[in-house]
Design a protein around this motif. Structure first.
Motif, PDB file in Angstrom:
ATOM      1  N   ARG A  53       0.839  -1.163  -0.180  1.00 16.10           N
ATOM      2  CA  ARG A  53       0.065  -0.051  -0.050  1.00 16.10           C
ATOM      3  C   ARG A  53       1.007   1.198   0.144  1.00 16.10           C
ATOM      4  NH1 ARG A  53      -3.750  -1.447   4.964  1.00 16.10           N
ATOM      5  NH2 ARG A  53      -3.418   0.868   5.186  1.00 16.10           N
ATOM      6  N   GLU A  56      -1.166   6.927  -2.923  1.00 17.56           N
ATOM      7  CA  GLU A  56      -1.951   7.676  -2.061  1.00 17.56           C
ATOM      8  C   GLU A  56      -3.450   7.543  -2.191  1.00 17.56           C
ATOM      9  OE1 GLU A  56      -0.429  11.739  -2.840  1.00 17.56           O
ATOM     10  OE2 GLU A  56       1.685  11.212  -1.795  1.00 17.56           O
ATOM     11  N   ASP A  57      -4.347   7.534  -1.109  1.00 14.78           N
ATOM     12  CA  ASP A  57      -5.469   7.801  -1.247  1.00 14.78           C
ATOM     13  C   ASP A  57      -6.075   9.229  -1.226  1.00 14.78           C
ATOM     14  OD1 ASP A  57      -5.421   9.010   1.319  1.00 14.78           O
ATOM     15  OD2 ASP A  57      -5.878   7.145   2.397  1.00 14.78           O
ATOM     16  N   GLU A  58      -7.552   9.466  -1.109  1.00 15.42           N
ATOM     17  CA  GLU A  58      -7.871  10.781  -1.312  1.00 15.42           C
ATOM     18  C   GLU A  58      -7.400  11.636  -0.100  1.00 15.42           C
ATOM     19  OE1 GLU A  58     -10.870   8.179   1.197  1.00 15.42           O
ATOM     20  OE2 GLU A  58      -9.714   8.127  -0.757  1.00 15.42           O
ATOM     21  N   HIS A  59      -7.030  11.203   0.987  1.00 20.70           N
ATOM     22  CA  HIS A  59      -6.232  12.108   2.007  1.00 20.70           C
ATOM     23  C   HIS A  59      -4.765  12.203   2.016  1.00 20.70           C
ATOM     24  CE1 HIS A  59     -10.256  11.925   3.826  1.00 20.70           C
ATOM     25  NE2 HIS A  59     -10.118  10.630   3.653  1.00 20.70           N
ATOM     26  N   GLU A  60      -4.178  11.825   0.864  1.00 21.92           N
ATOM     27  CA  GLU A  60      -2.868  12.032   0.491  1.00 21.92           C
ATOM     28  C   GLU A  60      -1.951  11.182   1.570  1.00 21.92           C
ATOM     29  OE1 GLU A  60      -1.727  15.960   0.168  1.00 21.92           O
ATOM     30  OE2 GLU A  60      -3.031  16.302  -1.542  1.00 21.92           O
ATOM     31  N   LYS A  61      -2.646   9.877   1.816  1.00 20.15           N
ATOM     32  CA  LYS A  61      -2.129   8.994   2.513  1.00 20.15           C
ATOM     33  C   LYS A  61      -1.548   7.559   1.767  1.00 20.15           C
ATOM     34  CE  LYS A  61      -2.423  11.179   6.962  1.00 20.15           C
ATOM     35  NZ  LYS A  61      -1.429  11.930   7.366  1.00 20.15           N
ATOM     36  N   ASN A  63      -1.903   4.341   1.243  1.00 21.69           N
ATOM     37  CA  ASN A  63      -3.001   3.534   1.592  1.00 21.69           C
ATOM     38  C   ASN A  63      -3.613   2.530   0.810  1.00 21.69           C
ATOM     39  OD1 ASN A  63      -4.279   2.658   3.935  1.00 21.69           O
ATOM     40  ND2 ASN A  63      -6.067   3.923   3.718  1.00 21.69           N
ATOM     41  N   LEU A  64      -3.147   2.747  -0.529  1.00 24.14           N
ATOM     42  CA  LEU A  64      -3.691   2.009  -1.710  1.00 24.14           C
ATOM     43  C   LEU A  64      -2.867   1.137  -2.258  1.00 24.14           C
ATOM     44  CD1 LEU A  64      -5.889   4.949  -3.330  1.00 24.14           C
ATOM     45  CD2 LEU A  64      -6.548   3.112  -1.478  1.00 24.14           C
ATOM     46  N   ASP A  68      -5.719  -1.896  -5.829  1.00 24.68           N
ATOM     47  CA  ASP A  68      -6.486  -0.630  -5.758  1.00 24.68           C
ATOM     48  C   ASP A  68      -6.688   0.200  -6.805  1.00 24.68           C
ATOM     49  OD1 ASP A  68      -7.373  -1.788  -3.217  1.00 24.68           O
ATOM     50  OD2 ASP A  68      -5.869  -0.803  -2.136  1.00 24.68           O
ATOM     51  N   VAL A  69      -5.606   0.519  -7.407  1.00 22.08           N
ATOM     52  CA  VAL A  69      -5.432   1.697  -8.292  1.00 22.08           C
ATOM     53  C   VAL A  69      -5.347   1.147  -9.910  1.00 22.08           C
ATOM     54  CG1 VAL A  69      -4.352   3.150  -6.611  1.00 22.08           C
ATOM     55  CG2 VAL A  69      -2.979   2.097  -8.144  1.00 22.08           C
TER      56      VAL A  69
END
Length: 149
Positions: A53, A56-61, A63-64, A68-69
């Motif tokens: 992971r 980056e997710d929608e919170h710029e962490k 996490n994906l 996922d992408v």
């Protein structure tokens, strides 16, 4: 088994002036096979790579995962990852697997990644390759199936 995983915007491998593998967003995986490696080592690295992971997710962490992408993998065999330079200036490659075994386990890694539904480009085993990597971040992760780091 060792892997250097680089998050990329795109990458390709060229052999003798021809592109043999290319990807868009995803990972370049430089893979080194040790003589003591077996199918369990391949499974460990393939599972880590597919589930890592570092997008980056929608919170710029970070996490994906690659899955996922909808990311891709460019797999490149690199025996020099097993080089031991602790003594002297010339690395020793004594722990690197013989080419026959290394190719078998490299091919199995590629098969397992593809089996997960991930598009996978490849280099050419034992060829002199030019690898173009646009490292995104940069983000680079080291993996070792023996969990040395």
């Amino acid at each position: 088994m060792r892997a250097v995983v680089q998050r990329v915007t795109d990458a390709d491998v060229t052999v003798d002036g021809e592109i043999t593998g290319s990807i868009k967003k995803g990972f370049v995986v430089l893979l080194g096979v040790e003589e003591a490696d077996d199918i369990a080592d391949v499974r460990y690295i393939a599972d880590k790579v597919s589930g890592l992971r570092i997008f980056e997710d929608e919170h710029e962490k970070m996490n994906l995962s690659l899955m996922d992408v909808g990311g891709q993998v460019l797999a490149v065999s690199q025996f020099t990852l097993l080089g031991d330079a602790r003594k002297g200036k010339r690395p020793s490659f004594i722990k690197a697997a013989r080419p026959e075994k290394a190719k078998e386990l490299y091919d199995e890694f590629v098969r397992q990644i593809k089996e997960k539904g991930i598009f996978t480009g490849e280099g050419v085993f034992q060829a002199d390759m030019l690898v173009r990597i646009n490292n995104d971040g940069p983000v680079t992760i080291l993996l070792d199936s023996k969990k040395l780091f």
